[in-house]
Design an enzyme around this catalytic site. Structure first.
Site, PDB file in Angstrom:
ATOM      1  N   SER A  15       0.832  -1.207   0.000  1.00  0.00           N
ATOM      2  CA  SER A  15       0.000   0.000   0.000  1.00  0.00           C
ATOM      3  C   SER A  15       0.869   1.262   0.000  1.00  0.00           C
ATOM      4  CB  SER A  15      -0.894   0.017   1.237  1.00  0.00           C
ATOM      5  OG  SER A  15      -1.533   1.276   1.335  1.00  0.00           O
ATOM      6  N   LYS A  66     -13.873  -3.328   1.509  1.00  0.00           N
ATOM      7  CA  LYS A  66     -14.635  -2.081   1.358  1.00  0.00           C
ATOM      8  C   LYS A  66     -16.139  -2.265   1.563  1.00  0.00           C
ATOM      9  CE  LYS A  66     -11.444   0.466  -1.625  1.00  0.00           C
ATOM     10  NZ  LYS A  66     -11.329   1.262  -2.855  1.00  0.00           N
ATOM     11  N   ASP A 102     -13.138   7.815  -3.236  1.00  0.00           N
ATOM     12  CA  ASP A 102     -12.564   7.424  -4.533  1.00  0.00           C
ATOM     13  C   ASP A 102     -13.085   8.303  -5.671  1.00  0.00           C
ATOM     14  OD1 ASP A 102     -10.931   5.351  -3.616  1.00  0.00           O
ATOM     15  OD2 ASP A 102     -12.567   3.910  -3.677  1.00  0.00           O
ATOM     16  N   GLY A 130     -17.030  -2.479  -9.131  1.00  0.00           N
ATOM     17  CA  GLY A 130     -16.975  -1.585  -7.987  1.00  0.00           C
ATOM     18  C   GLY A 130     -16.295  -0.263  -8.306  1.00  0.00           C
ATOM     19  N   ASN A 151     -20.477  -1.375 -20.717  1.00  0.00           N
ATOM     20  CA  ASN A 151     -19.843  -2.543 -20.114  1.00  0.00           C
ATOM     21  C   ASN A 151     -19.983  -3.754 -21.023  1.00  0.00           C
ATOM     22  OD1 ASN A 151     -18.464  -3.643 -17.824  1.00  0.00           O
ATOM     23  ND2 ASN A 151     -20.325  -4.789 -17.345  1.00  0.00           N
ATOM     24  N   MET A 215      -7.969   4.208 -14.808  1.00  0.00           N
ATOM     25  CA  MET A 215      -7.896   4.205 -13.337  1.00  0.00           C
ATOM     26  C   MET A 215      -6.743   3.357 -12.803  1.00  0.00           C
ATOM     27  SD  MET A 215     -11.586   4.064 -11.625  1.00  0.00           S
ATOM     28  CE  MET A 215     -12.972   5.036 -12.156  1.00  0.00           C
ATOM     29  N   TYR A 217      -2.914   2.270 -12.252  1.00  0.00           N
ATOM     30  CA  TYR A 217      -1.685   3.061 -12.211  1.00  0.00           C
ATOM     31  C   TYR A 217      -0.483   2.146 -12.053  1.00  0.00           C
ATOM     32  CZ  TYR A 217      -1.869   2.375  -7.180  1.00  0.00           C
ATOM     33  OH  TYR A 217      -1.911   1.806  -5.945  1.00  0.00           O
ATOM     34  N   GLY A 239      -4.108   6.280 -13.176  1.00  0.00           N
ATOM     35  CA  GLY A 239      -4.858   6.515 -11.949  1.00  0.00           C
ATOM     36  C   GLY A 239      -4.042   6.955 -10.748  1.00  0.00           C
TER      37      GLY A 239
HETATM   38  P1  ATR Z   1     -13.554  -3.582  -9.863  1.00  0.00           P
HETATM   39  O1  ATR Z   1     -14.075  -3.679  -8.465  1.00  0.00           O
HETATM   40  O2  ATR Z   1     -12.093  -3.279  -9.987  1.00  0.00           O
HETATM   41  O3  ATR Z   1     -14.383  -2.667 -10.711  1.00  0.00           O
HETATM   42  P2  ATR Z   1     -14.874  -5.944 -10.893  1.00  0.00           P
HETATM   43  O4  ATR Z   1     -16.058  -5.673 -10.024  1.00  0.00           O
HETATM   44  O5  ATR Z   1     -14.361  -7.334 -11.017  1.00  0.00           O
HETATM   45  O6  ATR Z   1     -13.635  -5.082 -10.459  1.00  0.00           O
HETATM   46  O7  ATR Z   1     -15.228  -5.375 -12.357  1.00  0.00           O
HETATM   47  C1  ATR Z   1     -14.377  -5.548 -13.426  1.00  0.00           C
HETATM   48  C2  ATR Z   1     -14.928  -4.752 -14.620  1.00  0.00           C
HETATM   49  O8  ATR Z   1     -14.005  -4.888 -15.714  1.00  0.00           O
HETATM   50  C3  ATR Z   1     -16.261  -5.250 -15.136  1.00  0.00           C
HETATM   51  O9  ATR Z   1     -16.964  -4.156 -15.663  1.00  0.00           O
HETATM   52  C4  ATR Z   1     -15.838  -6.228 -16.236  1.00  0.00           C
HETATM   53  O10 ATR Z   1     -16.828  -6.445 -17.231  1.00  0.00           O
HETATM   54  P3  ATR Z   1     -18.015  -7.539 -16.988  1.00  0.00           P
HETATM   55  O11 ATR Z   1     -18.960  -6.894 -16.045  1.00  0.00           O
HETATM   56  O12 ATR Z   1     -18.574  -7.778 -18.332  1.00  0.00           O
HETATM   57  O13 ATR Z   1     -17.303  -8.746 -16.404  1.00  0.00           O
HETATM   58  C5  ATR Z   1     -14.686  -5.464 -16.831  1.00  0.00           C
HETATM   59  N1  ATR Z   1     -13.733  -6.282 -17.573  1.00  0.00           N
HETATM   60  C6  ATR Z   1     -12.781  -7.094 -17.070  1.00  0.00           C
HETATM   61  N2  ATR Z   1     -12.065  -7.662 -18.054  1.00  0.00           N
HETATM   62  C7  ATR Z   1     -12.567  -7.184 -19.222  1.00  0.00           C
HETATM   63  C8  ATR Z   1     -12.242  -7.385 -20.595  1.00  0.00           C
HETATM   64  N3  ATR Z   1     -11.246  -8.197 -20.981  1.00  0.00           N
HETATM   65  N4  ATR Z   1     -12.973  -6.734 -21.529  1.00  0.00           N
HETATM   66  C9  ATR Z   1     -13.986  -5.906 -21.153  1.00  0.00           C
HETATM   67  N5  ATR Z   1     -14.334  -5.672 -19.869  1.00  0.00           N
HETATM   68  C10 ATR Z   1     -13.633  -6.306 -18.919  1.00  0.00           C
END
Ligand code: ATR
Length: 272
Positions: A15, A66, A102, A130, A151, A215, A217, A239
Site C-alpha cells: 500500500s 470495502k 474514490d 466496484g 460494459n 484508473m 496506475y 490513476g
Molecule cells: P472492480 O471492483 O475493480 O471494478 P470488478 O467488479 O471485477 O472489479 O469489475 C471488473 C470490470 O471490468 C467489469 O466491468 C468487467 O466487465 P463484466 O462486467 O462484463 O465482467 C470489466 N472487464 C474485465 N475484463 C474485461 C475485458 N477483458 N474486456 C472488457 N471488460 C472487462
C-alpha cells in the site's frame, strides 16, 4: 498525543497510503502517525475494533474489505451509500462514519490537477464493477452534460444506474451503443488493463482535445491508453493522481485541511 490512523487490507504490504499520508502530514504540519494493518480475511471487524480501542482516530479501507466496512459503519455519507463501498472510516464520539473518497478523488484529479473541465462535458465510463460504481455520483455532481456507462455485460451497466432513477443524460448499455457518439472524457474503470486486454472502442469516440483516463496506475502506458492514442485522444492519464487525490480527501475529512496533491504525485513519480 499523536493521533493514529491506519490503512487496513489483505494484502497490505504494498500500500502507498502510509507514504501518502506521511507526505500530507509533513506538508500540512500535522502531528499524526499512519500505519498499514493486515487484517485476517475473517477478522476485519475485530481488527478495526482493536485499533479504535487503542485510540485510533480513523482508517482507510482497501481490498477486500470495502463492502464489509460499509456494513460496519454506523452512519454513511450519500457517496458511500451509492458507491456501495467505504474506503474511509472516521471514529467519532457517537459512532463510526463511513465515507468513500474514490469518486471525488477522480473528479479532483481530472478537473483540478489536469485542468480538464467536467461541467458540461460528455463523459464515457467503461466498466460496471466496484470501481465504476464509486465514481458515478461524483461525476454527476461535477455537472457533466452526459454520462454514458458501457460494459461488456450490458445488464450490469443498466443495473448500476438504477439507483439514480431516470435522469437526463445518464445512459447505460453495451459497447455497441458507442457508435456515433463522441466524448471529451473517457474513463477506463474496467480491469481489462490489468490483463492487457483490449476494449472494442469505435473510431470517432474521442472529441477534439479529449482526455483518456485509465484508473489503473503503475503500469506505464496501458493497452487502453495506447488504443486511445491510436483513436485520436489528445490527453492521457493513469490513476496515480486519483490515488493521491482520494487519500487527500480522506485527510481532509479527518484533519479539516486539504493537502496539495501535485507535489506528492511528483514525488511518487520519481523512481525508487
Ligand atoms: P472492480 O471492483 O475493480 O471494478 P470488478 O467488479 O471485477 O472489479 O469489475 C471488473 C470490470 O471490468 C467489469 O466491468 C468487467 O466487465 P463484466 O462486467 O462484463 O465482467 C470489466 N472487464 C474485465 N475484463 C474485461 C475485458 N477483458 N474486456 C472488457 N471488460 C472487462
Amino acid at each position: 498525543m499523536t493521533d493514529r490512523y491506519a490503512v487496513i487490507g489483505n494484502p497490505i504490504a504494498h500500500s502507498k497510503s502510509p507514504r501518502l499520508h506521511a507526505a500530507f502530514a509533513r506538508q500540512c504540519g500535522q502531528d499524526l502517525s499512519y500505519e498499514a494493518l493486515l487484517a485476517p480475511l475473517d477478522g476485519f471487524a475485530a481488527t478495526v475494533a482493536a485499533f479504535r480501542d487503542a485510540g485510533g482516530r480513523g482508517m482507510n479501507v482497501t481490498v477486500p474489505f470495502k463492502v464489509e466496512a460499509l456494513q460496519l459503519a454506523d452512519r454513511l455519507t450519500d457517496r458511500a451509500r451509492l458507491a456501495g463501498a467505504v474506503n474511509t472510516l472516521c471514529f467519532e464520539a457517537d459512532g463510526v462514519l463511513g465515507d468513500n473518497t474514490d469518486g471525488v478523488g477522480l473528479v479532483t484529479d481530472i478537473r483540478d490537477r489536469l485542468g480538464v473541465p467536467l461541467a458540461g462535458a460528455r463523459v464515457l465510463l467503461l466498466g460496471a464493477g466496484g470501481a465504476a460504481r464509486g465514481v458515478i455520483l461524483p461525476l454527476l455532481d461535477a455537472g457533466v452534460e452526459s454520462l454514458m456507462i458501457a460494459n461488456r455485460t450490458p445488464d450490469k451497466a443498466v443495473q448500476l444506474i438504477a439507483p439514480f432513477g431516470i435522469r437526463e443524460g445518464l445512459h447505460a448499455g453495451g459497447f455497441g451503443m458507442l457508435a456515433q457518439h463522441e466524448f471529451e472524457v473517457v474513463i477506463n474503470a474496467t480491469s481489462a488493463s490489468l490483463a492487457d486486454a483490449g476494449l472494442p472502442l469505435p473510431q470517432g469516440l474521442f472529441a477534439d482535445g479529449a482526455l483518456a483516463y485509465d484508473m489503473v496506475y503503475g503500469k506505464g502506458e496501458t493497452r487502453f491508453l495506447a488504443d486511445a492514442r491510436a483513436l485520436g485522444a489528445a490527453r492521457f492519464a493513469d490513476g496515480l493522481g486519483m490515488l493521491v487525490a482520494q487519500a487527500a480527501e480522506s485527510f481532509l475529512l479527518w484533519r479539516g485541511v486539504r493537502p496539495e496533491i501535485g507535489p506528492v504525485i511528483a514525488e511518487l513519480q520519481q523512481p525508487g
